[in-house]
Write a protein that holds these residues in place. Structure first.
Motif, short mmCIF file in Angstrom:
data_model
loop_
_atom_site.label_atom_id
_atom_site.label_comp_id
_atom_site.label_asym_id
_atom_site.label_seq_id
_atom_site.Cartn_x
_atom_site.Cartn_y
_atom_site.Cartn_z
N ASP A 51 -10.72 -45.67 -18.64
CA ASP A 51 -9.80 -45.97 -19.74
C ASP A 51 -10.42 -47.03 -20.63
N TYR A 52 -10.67 -46.69 -21.89
CA TYR A 52 -11.19 -47.63 -22.86
C TYR A 52 -10.22 -47.73 -24.03
N ASN A 53 -10.21 -48.85 -24.67
CA ASN A 53 -9.37 -49.10 -25.85
C ASN A 53 -7.88 -48.92 -25.55
N ASN A 54 -7.46 -49.39 -24.37
CA ASN A 54 -6.04 -49.35 -23.97
C ASN A 54 -5.44 -47.95 -24.07
N GLY A 55 -6.11 -46.99 -23.53
CA GLY A 55 -5.58 -45.63 -23.47
C GLY A 55 -5.91 -44.77 -24.66
N LYS A 56 -6.60 -45.31 -25.66
CA LYS A 56 -6.96 -44.48 -26.82
C LYS A 56 -8.02 -43.45 -26.45
N SER A 57 -8.88 -43.81 -25.51
CA SER A 57 -9.90 -42.86 -25.07
C SER A 57 -10.06 -42.96 -23.56
N THR A 58 -9.97 -41.80 -22.92
CA THR A 58 -10.15 -41.72 -21.47
C THR A 58 -11.22 -40.68 -21.17
N TYR A 59 -11.99 -40.95 -20.13
CA TYR A 59 -13.11 -40.08 -19.78
C TYR A 59 -13.00 -39.72 -18.30
N SER A 60 -13.13 -38.44 -18.01
CA SER A 60 -13.06 -38.00 -16.61
C SER A 60 -14.30 -38.48 -15.87
N ILE A 61 -14.11 -38.81 -14.59
CA ILE A 61 -15.22 -39.31 -13.79
C ILE A 61 -15.14 -38.74 -12.38
N PHE A 62 -16.29 -38.31 -11.89
CA PHE A 62 -16.44 -37.81 -10.54
C PHE A 62 -17.40 -38.75 -9.81
N GLU A 63 -17.20 -38.91 -8.50
CA GLU A 63 -18.00 -39.88 -7.77
C GLU A 63 -18.34 -39.37 -6.37
N TRP A 64 -19.51 -39.78 -5.89
CA TRP A 64 -19.92 -39.50 -4.51
C TRP A 64 -20.84 -40.62 -4.05
N GLU A 65 -20.60 -41.12 -2.86
CA GLU A 65 -21.45 -42.15 -2.28
C GLU A 65 -22.24 -41.56 -1.13
N ASP A 66 -23.56 -41.61 -1.23
CA ASP A 66 -24.46 -41.15 -0.18
C ASP A 66 -24.79 -42.35 0.70
N ASN A 67 -24.19 -42.41 1.88
CA ASN A 67 -24.38 -43.56 2.76
C ASN A 67 -25.76 -43.56 3.42
N LYS A 68 -26.40 -42.41 3.52
CA LYS A 68 -27.73 -42.37 4.13
C LYS A 68 -28.78 -43.02 3.22
N LEU A 69 -28.73 -42.69 1.95
CA LEU A 69 -29.71 -43.22 1.00
C LEU A 69 -29.20 -44.42 0.23
N LEU A 70 -27.96 -44.84 0.52
CA LEU A 70 -27.32 -45.95 -0.19
C LEU A 70 -27.34 -45.71 -1.70
N THR A 71 -26.87 -44.54 -2.07
CA THR A 71 -26.88 -44.11 -3.46
C THR A 71 -25.47 -43.74 -3.88
N LYS A 72 -25.11 -44.10 -5.09
CA LYS A 72 -23.81 -43.73 -5.65
C LYS A 72 -24.05 -42.84 -6.87
N TRP A 73 -23.41 -41.68 -6.87
CA TRP A 73 -23.54 -40.69 -7.94
C TRP A 73 -22.24 -40.69 -8.75
N ASN A 74 -22.37 -40.69 -10.07
CA ASN A 74 -21.21 -40.58 -10.96
C ASN A 74 -21.49 -39.54 -12.03
N LEU A 75 -20.57 -38.63 -12.20
CA LEU A 75 -20.60 -37.68 -13.31
C LEU A 75 -19.46 -38.08 -14.23
N VAL A 76 -19.79 -38.44 -15.46
CA VAL A 76 -18.77 -38.91 -16.39
C VAL A 76 -18.88 -38.13 -17.70
N SER A 77 -17.72 -37.85 -18.26
CA SER A 77 -17.66 -37.16 -19.54
C SER A 77 -18.04 -38.13 -20.66
N ASN A 78 -18.71 -37.64 -21.67
CA ASN A 78 -19.09 -38.49 -22.80
C ASN A 78 -18.16 -38.31 -23.98
#
Length: 161
Positions: A51-78
């Protein structure tokens, strides 16, 4: 009087992450599914959108944390498109209710990009070429490329925590 000099080079270290821009016309959930299938990851939609600009613009976000490689993946809409009805002018003879569509971008420097795949890793991440190749092999993806984060003016928008 003694002069004390503080060296803060190690304190403000740049964040280590890989940013891949993806251009495609499919919905975000379909792209997350295809990335999960082709990359062997498990992206899941977060309960709250960015949520940016107090609800004026919102972007979908997907997340996954790989605990083996200590990596965090994010897919976000632009791209965020919102519809607004302008305030009606009381002096007009006819009342017209037009909808105005406004487009906002998470990273304004890349307006043609639909999604960003952000891969956080504190270690040296060496799979960028493999990931980019796998994304380009998805038939629904038009193009994908690495983005140099140091060249972005709006890289603060990529801080999701």
């Amino acid at each position: 009087m003694a002069v004390h000099k503080l060296v803060l080079d190690d304190v403000f270290e740049e964040a280590l992450f890989t940013l891949i821009a993806i251009h495609c016309t499919i919905e975000d959930y379909r792209l997350a599914y295809l990335l999960n299938k082709h990359l062997g990851i498990n992206l899941v939609r977060k309960p709250l959108d960015l949520d940016y600009n107090n609800g004026k613009s919102t972007y979908s976000i997907f997340e996954w944390e790989d605990n083996k490689l200590l990596t965090k993946w994010n897919l976000v809409s632009n791209i965020c498109k919102t519809q607004e009805t302008p305030k009606s002018n009381q002096q007009s003879l006819f009342s017209t209710q037009q909808q105005i569509t406004k487009t906002f971008n998470l990273i304004p420097e890349h307006k043609g990009v639909n999604y960003f795949l952000k891969i956080d890793n504190d270690n040296n991440f060496r799979k960028e070429a493999y990931i980019l190749s796998a994304i380009l092999n998805i038939p629904q993806v038009v193009t994908a490329f690495n983005v140099d984060v140091n060249q972005l003016k709006s890289k603060d928008n990529l801080i999701f925590s």
